[in-house]
Design a protein around this motif. Structure first.
Motif: not given
Length: 324
Positions: A262-279
């Motif tokens: 779950f911790a590593i999965g959250m980090l994978a999610g944060f990779c998406g945070t870097l590339v979306t205007p929704m964040a």
């Protein structure tokens, strides 16, 4: 007992003050719509208390949210007045105060940790001092108040209204994007309640071959990144993807270590945070505050980091999160 609702009411009070400041600014051609936006937002924070307590109909809260959407679609809130210090004055103040400029900001995490680690264990008369499960939010609200008090003591502004005017100026620059994280978090809850995670899980089970642990890891990490890109928040994507793949497939079927998965999965999610205007709070808000010509500049700059970081994160999960 200190309740988390008091923090929400404090936030509502700040938005209400901003609404009054906007309404009193006759140089702002959008002052009526902008004041309405912040006033309605303040209303939702207070009225939500009674909705949660089931003493008020939730439909009114829903109407208020729709009003916010309409106002945002019409271009509100506007930036408002830019009455603030000049660049020369800021340089002078920076030279005068030096590193003391950072003290109010540093006070906030210290006080928040104090509430979460120490005061959360304090009880008075057999009752906890802080509302259970909300210690962090209460601590953050108290830390904000302490931070403002410390800033007033250090900088001694000409008026106690200065923090509110600066808050008004910052919110004016951020605009409707200031409440986007709140909306996205709610969207994640709605997705989970609507059973999107279960639906994704059924589709995954139907197409994912048995015994392909590496493929399951890739699907989970990719799903976290993609859902975060769509929803703008890894915390919103987490319950959906964890209910679909993380828990039933990676943990129960392949015996993955839950904290690691779950911790590593959250980090994978944060990779998406870097590339979306929704964040918005990470990508659009900084661009607005810095008045960048390209509002998507942060995303373009972060993309070369996000892709290899996601690949590395997926590899770490595949190699370290499962028993050998």
């Amino acid at each position: 007992m200190i309740k988390v609702e008091w923090v929400y009411w404090l936030v509502a009070a700040v938005f209400l003050v901003v609404a009054v400041l906007r309404l009193s600014d006759r140089s702002d051609p959008k002052r009526l719509g902008s004041a309405a936006f912040w006033a309605v937002l303040a209303f939702t924070f207070v009225y939500g208390t009674y909705v949660v307590a089931k003493t008020a109909p939730p439909v009114i809260e829903g109407v208020a949210v729709l009003v916010l959407v309409v106002l945002a679609a019409l271009g509100f809130p506007g930036r408002g007045s830019t009455d603030t210090t000049t660049d020369e004055q800021r340089v002078g103040l920076a030279e005068r105060f030096g590193n003391r400029l950072f003290v109010p900001a540093l006070v906030i995490p210290v006080v928040a940790v104090l509430f979460g680690a120490v005061l959360a264990k304090v009880s008075l008369g057999g009752r906890p001092l802080l509302e259970p499960k909300s210690e962090t939010i209460i601590g953050l609200g108290a830390a904000a108040l302490v931070g403002v008090a410390v800033a007033l003591a250090i900088f001694r502004p000409r008026s106690v209204v200065v923090p509110f005017r600066e808050g008004d100026r910052l919110l004016g620059h951020i605009g409707w994007a200031a409440i986007l994280p709140q909306f996205l978090a709610t969207l994640g809850l709605l997705f989970t309640t609507a059973g999107v995670g279960d639906a994704v899980g059924r589709v995954t089970h139907a197409v994912l071959p048995d015994g392909q642990r590496l493929l399951a890891v890739v699907v989970y990490c990719l799903g976290m990144a993609v859902f975060t890109i769509v929803m703008g928040n890894a915390f919103a994507a987490f319950p959906v993807m964890t209910a679909a793949i993380g828990w039933p497939v990676l943990v129960q079927q392949y015996h993955g270590n839950p904290p690691a998965v779950f911790a590593i999965g959250m980090l994978a999610g944060f990779c998406g945070t870097l590339v979306t205007p929704m964040a918005a709070n990470f990508n659009l808000v900084p661009a607005a505050l810095l008045e960048l010509k390209d509002q998507y500049g942060p995303i373009k700059a972060q993309l070369p980091t996000a892709v290899p970081l996601w690949v590395g994160t997926t590899a770490v999960m595949a190699l370290a999160a499962f028993p050998r």
